[in-house]
Design a protein around this motif. Sequence first.
Motif, PDB file in Angstrom:
ATOM      1  N   HIS A 202       1.035  -1.174  -0.122  1.00 11.52           N
ATOM      2  CA  HIS A 202       0.172   0.133   0.002  1.00 11.52           C
ATOM      3  C   HIS A 202       0.916   1.269   0.040  1.00 11.52           C
ATOM      4  CE1 HIS A 202       0.269   1.539   4.286  1.00 11.52           C
ATOM      5  NE2 HIS A 202       0.739   0.355   4.396  1.00 11.52           N
ATOM      6  N   VAL A 203       2.180   1.355   0.574  1.00 12.41           N
ATOM      7  CA  VAL A 203       3.070   2.133   0.372  1.00 12.41           C
ATOM      8  C   VAL A 203       3.523   2.718  -1.002  1.00 12.41           C
ATOM      9  CG1 VAL A 203       5.164   3.021   1.368  1.00 12.41           C
ATOM     10  CG2 VAL A 203       3.824   1.932   3.028  1.00 12.41           C
ATOM     11  N   ILE A 204       3.894   1.462  -1.723  1.00 10.63           N
ATOM     12  CA  ILE A 204       4.165   1.703  -3.104  1.00 10.63           C
ATOM     13  C   ILE A 204       3.075   2.118  -3.924  1.00 10.63           C
ATOM     14  CG2 ILE A 204       4.689   0.307  -5.160  1.00 10.63           C
ATOM     15  CD1 ILE A 204       7.025   0.282  -3.142  1.00 10.63           C
ATOM     16  N   ARG A 205       1.906   1.483  -3.547  1.00 12.19           N
ATOM     17  CA  ARG A 205       0.739   2.224  -4.344  1.00 12.19           C
ATOM     18  C   ARG A 205       0.265   3.650  -4.055  1.00 12.19           C
ATOM     19  NH1 ARG A 205      -5.373  -0.584  -3.706  1.00 12.19           N
ATOM     20  NH2 ARG A 205      -5.169   0.808  -1.897  1.00 12.19           N
ATOM     21  N   GLU A 206       0.597   4.006  -3.038  1.00 10.42           N
ATOM     22  CA  GLU A 206       0.244   5.328  -2.607  1.00 10.42           C
ATOM     23  C   GLU A 206       0.990   6.543  -2.973  1.00 10.42           C
ATOM     24  OE1 GLU A 206      -2.537   8.124  -0.695  1.00 10.42           O
ATOM     25  OE2 GLU A 206      -2.562   5.937  -0.897  1.00 10.42           O
ATOM     26  N   GLN A 272     -12.990 -10.493 -16.996  1.00  6.41           N
ATOM     27  CA  GLN A 272     -12.395  -9.408 -16.347  1.00  6.41           C
ATOM     28  C   GLN A 272     -12.084  -8.242 -17.058  1.00  6.41           C
ATOM     29  OE1 GLN A 272     -10.543 -10.170 -12.358  1.00  6.41           O
ATOM     30  NE2 GLN A 272      -8.760  -9.294 -13.312  1.00  6.41           N
ATOM     31  N   VAL A 273     -12.350  -7.054 -16.777  1.00  7.08           N
ATOM     32  CA  VAL A 273     -11.663  -6.145 -17.476  1.00  7.08           C
ATOM     33  C   VAL A 273     -11.107  -4.722 -16.455  1.00  7.08           C
ATOM     34  CG1 VAL A 273     -12.478  -3.906 -19.075  1.00  7.08           C
ATOM     35  CG2 VAL A 273     -13.856  -5.854 -19.113  1.00  7.08           C
ATOM     36  N   SER A 274      -9.757  -4.826 -16.868  1.00  6.37           N
ATOM     37  CA  SER A 274      -9.121  -3.741 -15.976  1.00  6.37           C
ATOM     38  C   SER A 274      -8.771  -2.456 -16.817  1.00  6.37           C
ATOM     39  CB  SER A 274      -7.665  -4.462 -15.837  1.00  6.37           C
ATOM     40  OG  SER A 274      -7.737  -5.765 -14.946  1.00  6.37           O
ATOM     41  N   PHE A 275      -9.044  -1.337 -16.122  1.00  8.39           N
ATOM     42  CA  PHE A 275      -8.565   0.060 -17.020  1.00  8.39           C
ATOM     43  C   PHE A 275      -7.824   0.677 -16.039  1.00  8.39           C
ATOM     44  CE2 PHE A 275     -12.988  -0.674 -14.944  1.00  8.39           C
ATOM     45  CZ  PHE A 275     -13.067   0.377 -13.990  1.00  8.39           C
ATOM     46  N   LEU A 276      -7.208   1.962 -16.853  1.00  5.89           N
ATOM     47  CA  LEU A 276      -6.385   2.651 -16.062  1.00  5.89           C
ATOM     48  C   LEU A 276      -6.391   3.907 -16.578  1.00  5.89           C
ATOM     49  CD1 LEU A 276      -3.812   2.631 -14.301  1.00  5.89           C
ATOM     50  CD2 LEU A 276      -2.344   1.954 -16.088  1.00  5.89           C
ATOM     51  N   GLY A 277      -6.194   5.033 -15.566  1.00  2.00           N
ATOM     52  CA  GLY A 277      -6.102   6.475 -16.420  1.00  2.00           C
ATOM     53  C   GLY A 277      -7.034   7.015 -17.127  1.00  2.00           C
ATOM     54  N   THR A 302     -14.654  -2.461  -8.876  1.00  2.00           N
ATOM     55  CA  THR A 302     -14.189  -1.366  -8.103  1.00  2.00           C
ATOM     56  C   THR A 302     -13.290  -0.355  -8.954  1.00  2.00           C
ATOM     57  OG1 THR A 302     -11.966  -2.462  -7.896  1.00  2.00           O
ATOM     58  CG2 THR A 302     -13.638  -3.103  -6.279  1.00  2.00           C
ATOM     59  N   ILE A 303     -13.208   0.751  -8.168  1.00  4.38           N
ATOM     60  CA  ILE A 303     -12.329   2.092  -8.740  1.00  4.38           C
ATOM     61  C   ILE A 303     -11.519   2.402  -7.774  1.00  4.38           C
ATOM     62  CG2 ILE A 303     -12.457   4.438  -9.837  1.00  4.38           C
ATOM     63  CD1 ILE A 303     -14.824   3.735 -11.461  1.00  4.38           C
ATOM     64  N   ASN A 304     -10.346   2.623  -7.923  1.00  7.85           N
ATOM     65  CA  ASN A 304      -9.384   2.993  -6.690  1.00  7.85           C
ATOM     66  C   ASN A 304      -8.361   4.153  -7.475  1.00  7.85           C
ATOM     67  OD1 ASN A 304      -7.890   3.208  -4.256  1.00  7.85           O
ATOM     68  ND2 ASN A 304      -8.858   1.215  -3.913  1.00  7.85           N
ATOM     69  N   ARG A 305      -6.918   4.330  -6.885  1.00 10.07           N
ATOM     70  CA  ARG A 305      -6.163   5.049  -7.178  1.00 10.07           C
ATOM     71  C   ARG A 305      -4.605   4.144  -7.180  1.00 10.07           C
ATOM     72  NH1 ARG A 305      -6.720  10.089  -9.226  1.00 10.07           N
ATOM     73  NH2 ARG A 305      -9.128  10.867  -9.303  1.00 10.07           N
ATOM     74  N   LYS A 307      -1.260   6.018  -6.738  1.00 10.88           N
ATOM     75  CA  LYS A 307      -0.747   7.509  -6.546  1.00 10.88           C
ATOM     76  C   LYS A 307      -1.825   8.402  -7.261  1.00 10.88           C
ATOM     77  CE  LYS A 307       3.263  10.157  -6.949  1.00 10.88           C
ATOM     78  NZ  LYS A 307       4.804  10.439  -7.463  1.00 10.88           N
ATOM     79  N   ASP A 308      -1.318   9.140  -8.452  1.00 15.88           N
ATOM     80  CA  ASP A 308      -2.634  10.128  -8.915  1.00 15.88           C
ATOM     81  C   ASP A 308      -3.392   9.457 -10.111  1.00 15.88           C
ATOM     82  OD1 ASP A 308      -1.522  12.108  -7.407  1.00 15.88           O
ATOM     83  OD2 ASP A 308      -0.085  12.593  -8.201  1.00 15.88           O
ATOM     84  N   THR A 309      -3.134   8.051 -10.332  1.00 17.08           N
ATOM     85  CA  THR A 309      -3.887   7.621 -11.619  1.00 17.08           C
ATOM     86  C   THR A 309      -4.968   6.661 -11.157  1.00 17.08           C
ATOM     87  OG1 THR A 309      -1.644   7.433 -12.624  1.00 17.08           O
ATOM     88  CG2 THR A 309      -3.349   6.129 -13.555  1.00 17.08           C
ATOM     89  N   PRO A 310      -6.335   6.768 -11.836  1.00 17.16           N
ATOM     90  CA  PRO A 310      -7.157   6.053 -11.405  1.00 17.16           C
ATOM     91  C   PRO A 310      -7.057   4.822 -12.056  1.00 17.16           C
ATOM     92  CG  PRO A 310      -8.016   7.903 -12.788  1.00 17.16           C
ATOM     93  CD  PRO A 310      -6.515   8.315 -12.445  1.00 17.16           C
ATOM     94  N   PHE A 311      -7.697   3.696 -11.510  1.00 19.28           N
ATOM     95  CA  PHE A 311      -7.903   2.397 -11.998  1.00 19.28           C
ATOM     96  C   PHE A 311      -8.853   1.660 -11.533  1.00 19.28           C
ATOM     97  CE2 PHE A 311      -5.700   1.221  -8.128  1.00 19.28           C
ATOM     98  CZ  PHE A 311      -6.142  -0.051  -7.607  1.00 19.28           C
ATOM     99  N   GLY A 312      -9.127   0.525 -12.137  1.00 18.52           N
ATOM    100  CA  GLY A 312     -10.181  -0.250 -11.738  1.00 18.52           C
ATOM    101  C   GLY A 312     -10.462  -1.640 -12.329  1.00 18.52           C
TER     102      GLY A 312
END
Length: 343
Positions: A202-206, A272-277, A302-305, A307-312
């Motif tokens: 979670h530190v890396i992701r943040e 399963q569909v993964s999307f980014l940005g 789900t939708i999350n982030r 760092k500053d990039t949205p992904f889901g």
Amino acid sequence: MITLQNVRKDYLVEKKSITALKKIDLTIERGEVFGIIGHSGAGKSTLIRCINLLEKPTMGSIIVDGQDLTRLSPSQLQTARREIGMIFQHFNLLSSATIYENIAFPLRLSKRSKSEIDKKVRDLLELVGLADHAKKYPAQLSGGQKQRVGIARALANDPKVLLCDEATSALDPMTTQSILKLLSDINKKLGLTIVLITHEMHVIREICDRVGVIDGGEIVELGPVAEVFLNPKQSITQEFVEQVSDFDFPEELLEQYKKMPAPERACHQVVQVSFLGDTTFQPVLFQVLQSLPVQFNILHGTINRIKDTPFGRLVLEITGEPDDARDAVKHLQERGLRVEVLL
């Protein structure tokens, strides 16, 4: 900014040679936040301590801002280290000195004038949110406040690089979040290159832009955090990603589809569909529906982030003729989405 070339580190333990790092080749760009993640004993602490030569590599080059630190004399290395700040898991503050004096300590070693020291310390106290704590002692502060002092002290000599050795692992989750936000703000305001090691994904992701996964003294996976997070290639990376995965698809749903008679199941595909940005907020599903005679049923998502990039991620049921369902998958992929057929 930082380049490690063919870096190896051996230790002699009870007359036996133990290899902690094996042929590390790594480049960290100026101004980025680079994370190194690995389990205990993987070599991550050795690696980060090699960057400022607190650990001297057995072989290889450590180049920081154009200087090969392994070729410097002791006095030259001491000067070079002023441009490499470091913060530690257990803060390493001087318990008998005030917060002001802890931050002033490296400035006094650099023989700055009293007025320079005073201005710098007060500016740093303001930067880390401790302007009212100058006269306190470390024992009077919380863990998060102590780490803020550690950060201020590491920034005292205006370094170009900040090394973070498990800087948040001794802190509770809320305090960790505030320290990560502070480090991110410092990175943006000062253009500082930050290298951090952690065992927590979670530190890396943040906070991180890129990540290197270390295992057995080797970098086994490397890339932008979003790419590594959404498409981990190594089993150890998958382990770390699962630490923070909030995407827990109920497997019983797939079992229901598997029980369908074959002719009926042929018209129901689960993907399963993964999307980014930018694609996160684009009406991609609607666009596909307009062009093909299929229906989408969202089973989970789900939708999350990162760092500053949205992904889901979404799990979709695609209902329609098999050829149309395959075309729907192709259309989604052409729009930049990663699609995995589950059933």
